[in-house]
Design an enzyme around this catalytic site. Structure first.
Site, short mmCIF file in Angstrom:
data_model
loop_
_atom_site.label_atom_id
_atom_site.label_comp_id
_atom_site.label_asym_id
_atom_site.label_seq_id
_atom_site.Cartn_x
_atom_site.Cartn_y
_atom_site.Cartn_z
CG ASP A 138 -0.29 -0.56 2.48
OD1 ASP A 138 0.94 -0.46 2.59
OD2 ASP A 138 -1.00 -1.09 3.34
CD GLU B 144 -8.49 0.96 7.81
OE1 GLU B 144 -8.49 -0.04 8.57
OE2 GLU B 144 -7.76 1.94 7.99
CG HIS C 286 -5.75 -2.29 8.70
ND1 HIS C 286 -5.79 -0.98 9.12
CD2 HIS C 286 -4.45 -2.66 8.82
CE1 HIS C 286 -4.58 -0.59 9.47
NE2 HIS C 286 -3.74 -1.58 9.31
CG ASP D 214 -8.73 -1.23 11.72
OD1 ASP D 214 -7.80 -1.99 11.37
OD2 ASP D 214 -9.09 -0.25 11.06
C1 F6R Z 1 1.57 -1.65 6.15
C2 F6R Z 1 0.24 -2.23 6.21
C3 F6R Z 1 -0.56 -2.30 7.46
C4 F6R Z 1 0.27 -2.67 8.70
C5 F6R Z 1 -0.61 -2.68 9.94
C6 F6R Z 1 0.17 -3.00 11.20
O1 F6R Z 1 2.12 -1.72 4.85
O2 F6R Z 1 -0.24 -2.62 5.20
O3 F6R Z 1 -1.58 -3.25 7.29
O4 F6R Z 1 0.85 -3.93 8.51
O5 F6R Z 1 -1.22 -1.42 10.08
O6 F6R Z 1 1.09 -1.98 11.44
P1 F6R Z 1 2.16 -2.09 12.61
O7 F6R Z 1 3.06 -3.21 12.26
O8 F6R Z 1 2.87 -0.77 12.60
O9 F6R Z 1 1.39 -2.33 13.87
#
Ligand code: F6R
Length: 258
Positions: A67, A142, A137, A135
């Site tokens: 992303d 989301e 995702h 959440d």
């Molecule tokens: C990042 C992504 C997100 C993260 C998720 C967890 O490229 O796609 O899905 O993997 O938000 O983030 P952290 O590891 O910072 O808790």
């Protein structure tokens, strides 16, 4: 789902690095999917250490990001384009031309999403590293995301904006939209490997592994993937009802393969 519960975040990183090393080693050209965020950083550090020790090369590896924020300059330290280079690819032998991500500054977001979807599909991702949002995702899909979605434009959940504010000097600077691989794109990977560490991820991990498959927890769609691995430390596993079983099953699996 194969659920691996470890004692520590360091062990999560070691096991994930082993899986990535097995994927890229001796395979010819290989495409792997990578995530940004805090969770995979220890895994990247482990892979960089192995590269510096001469144990592994990524010269045959192309990387596809999940992303990118919309509206953020690619050169900005908080863009995911910059982040993966800084945290990983520039520190190993992956040429910049082999690192692919959606362009969050494209004049047509829809056209860019379609282009990136085609690029990822054509590459054929073998191992896809994932984190999970508090959440539920994956990528930036989301709650409420369509299970069949291709790469698309998303509005970030307020929880994600709050969670990611730690990377910015103020919450007002956190972009509110992103381009993300869709749930269908992620599911097309041969081997999704999701990492989660820390107590704050425990409810999302429990919902993903043991809850109903629901768009309210987008990661739960991984229950349908025939080859998905979830690697969590004991804190992130703390709300799993069947954790004793997962630990015993993993022990048995290892005894069988050793
Ligand atoms: C990042 C992504 C997100 C993260 C998720 C967890 O490229 O796609 O899905 O993997 O938000 O983030 P952290 O590891 O910072 O808790």
């Amino acid at each position: 789902m194969r659920v691996i519960i470890t004692e520590s975040p360091a062990e999560v990183a070691t096991i994930a690095a082993d899986m990535i090393a097995d994927t890229v080693r001796g395979k010819g050209e290989v495409s792997i999917g990578l995530a940004t965020g805090s969770t995979p950083i220890a895994t990247y550090k482990e892979l960089i250490a192995r590269y510096q020790a001469g144990e592994i090369s990524f010269a045959n590896t192309s990387v596809y990001m999940l992303d990118e924020y919309i509206g953020i300059d690619r050169a900005d330290e908080n863009s995911y384009y910059r982040t993966i280079r800084r945290e990983f690819s520039e520190q190993v032998d992956i040429d910049d031309s082999r690192v692919h991500s959606p362009n969050g500054q494209a004049s047509s977001v829809a056209a860019e999403a379609a282009r990136y979807e085609e690029t990822v599909r054509a590459a054929g991702v073998s191992l896809q590293l994932l984190g999970i949002g508090s959440d539920g995702h994956i990528g930036f899909n989301e709650p409420g995301s369509a299970f069949d979605s291709p790469t698309h434009r998303v509005i970030l959940h307020p929880q994600t904006v709050r969670d990611n504010a730690r990377f910015f000097s103020s919450i007002d600077e956190v972009p509110r939209e992103a381009i993300t691989q869709g749930l269908a794109t992620i599911r097309a990977a041969e081997h999704p490997v999701l990492l989660a560490t820390g107590e704050s991820k425990a409810p999302a991990v429990a919902a993903m592994v043991e809850g109903p498959v629901t768009a309210h927890c987008p990661a739960s769609i991984l229950q349908f993937h025939p080859n998905c691995t979830v690697i969590v430390d004991s804190a992130a596993a703390s709300q799993l009802l069947d954790r004793e079983f997962y630990i015993a099953a993993e022990k048995q699996r290892r005894a069988r393969t050793s």
